[in-house]
Write a protein that holds these residues in place. Structure first.
Motif, PDB file in Angstrom:
ATOM      1  N   ARG A  60       0.911  -1.317  -0.178  1.00  0.00           N
ATOM      2  CA  ARG A  60       0.117   0.019   0.054  1.00  0.00           C
ATOM      3  C   ARG A  60       1.040   1.490   0.124  1.00  0.00           C
ATOM      4  N   ARG A  61       0.707   2.308  -1.049  1.00  0.00           N
ATOM      5  CA  ARG A  61       1.303   3.434  -1.094  1.00  0.00           C
ATOM      6  C   ARG A  61       0.599   4.744  -0.965  1.00  0.00           C
ATOM      7  N   THR A  62      -0.695   4.762  -0.909  1.00  0.00           N
ATOM      8  CA  THR A  62      -1.272   6.126  -1.072  1.00  0.00           C
ATOM      9  C   THR A  62      -1.775   6.642   0.476  1.00  0.00           C
ATOM     10  N   ASP A  63      -2.798   5.736   1.167  1.00  0.00           N
ATOM     11  CA  ASP A  63      -3.098   6.339   2.368  1.00  0.00           C
ATOM     12  C   ASP A  63      -2.286   5.725   3.549  1.00  0.00           C
ATOM     13  N   PHE A  64      -1.720   4.538   3.499  1.00  0.00           N
ATOM     14  CA  PHE A  64      -1.309   3.871   4.465  1.00  0.00           C
ATOM     15  C   PHE A  64       0.087   4.365   5.087  1.00  0.00           C
ATOM     16  N   PRO A  65       1.253   4.671   4.322  1.00  0.00           N
ATOM     17  CA  PRO A  65       2.242   5.369   4.676  1.00  0.00           C
ATOM     18  C   PRO A  65       2.264   6.499   5.472  1.00  0.00           C
ATOM     19  N   SER A  66       1.054   7.479   5.221  1.00  0.00           N
ATOM     20  CA  SER A  66       0.825   8.441   5.956  1.00  0.00           C
ATOM     21  C   SER A  66       0.045   8.173   7.590  1.00  0.00           C
ATOM     22  N   ALA A  67      -0.596   7.174   7.317  1.00  0.00           N
ATOM     23  CA  ALA A  67      -1.337   6.668   8.599  1.00  0.00           C
ATOM     24  C   ALA A  67      -0.489   6.001   9.347  1.00  0.00           C
ATOM     25  N   HIS A  68       0.347   5.203   8.882  1.00  0.00           N
ATOM     26  CA  HIS A  68       1.503   4.511   9.581  1.00  0.00           C
ATOM     27  C   HIS A  68       2.658   4.575   9.313  1.00  0.00           C
ATOM     28  N   PRO A  69       3.279   5.828   9.420  1.00  0.00           N
ATOM     29  CA  PRO A  69       4.650   6.054   9.160  1.00  0.00           C
ATOM     30  C   PRO A  69       5.949   5.262   9.550  1.00  0.00           C
ATOM     31  N   ASP A  70       5.555   4.929  10.925  1.00  0.00           N
ATOM     32  CA  ASP A  70       6.491   4.081  11.778  1.00  0.00           C
ATOM     33  C   ASP A  70       6.571   2.610  11.300  1.00  0.00           C
TER      34      ASP A  70
END
Length: 122
Positions: A60-70
């Motif tokens: 996942r590359r759209t919403d997931f990295p910003s929601a779970h950056p760590d």
């Protein structure tokens, strides 16, 4: 009081029940994909993946990295993990289900392309 909806916070990071848990609750059949979906998948595996062993990856590359950056790896870190898994298993094909736009798929494909044939869905 009758509930008509339920809010499940953090559902995107919940794990799936084990096969034993599904069996004990009589739910395994409820988790199977419909027959037409299974047949389409088998056809894809037989044609696009040539029936060979393959690695399947959900990236996942759209919403997931910003929601779970760590806890979400960068595309380069994902490429490193994918390459390692391919080498360990001796696979030459990888299926990537992703919502990544083309500009993010390119670097992943460049990092993996010499190791395996890539197939994208999404």
């Amino acid at each position: 009081r009758n509930a008509t909806s339920i809010l499940l916070k953090g559902g995107d990071s919940m794990g799936s029940p084990s096969a034993a848990e599904l069996d004990s609750a009589g739910l395994r059949e409820a988790t199977l994909f419909a027959k037409p979906i299974r047949e389409a998948a088998e056809e894809f595996i037989g044609t696009a993946l040539a029936g060979e062993p393959y690695l399947a990856v959900h990236c996942r590359r759209t919403d997931f990295p910003s929601a779970h950056p760590d806890s979400t790896p960068t595309m380069q870190a994902a490429a490193t993990q994918i390459a390692s898994a391919l080498r360990q298993r001796g696979f030459r094909r990888v299926f990537v289900a992703t919502d990544a736009p083309a500009e993010l798929r390119g670097p992943l494909e460049a990092a993996i392309g010499g190791i395996a044939t890539m197939h994208f869905f999404g």
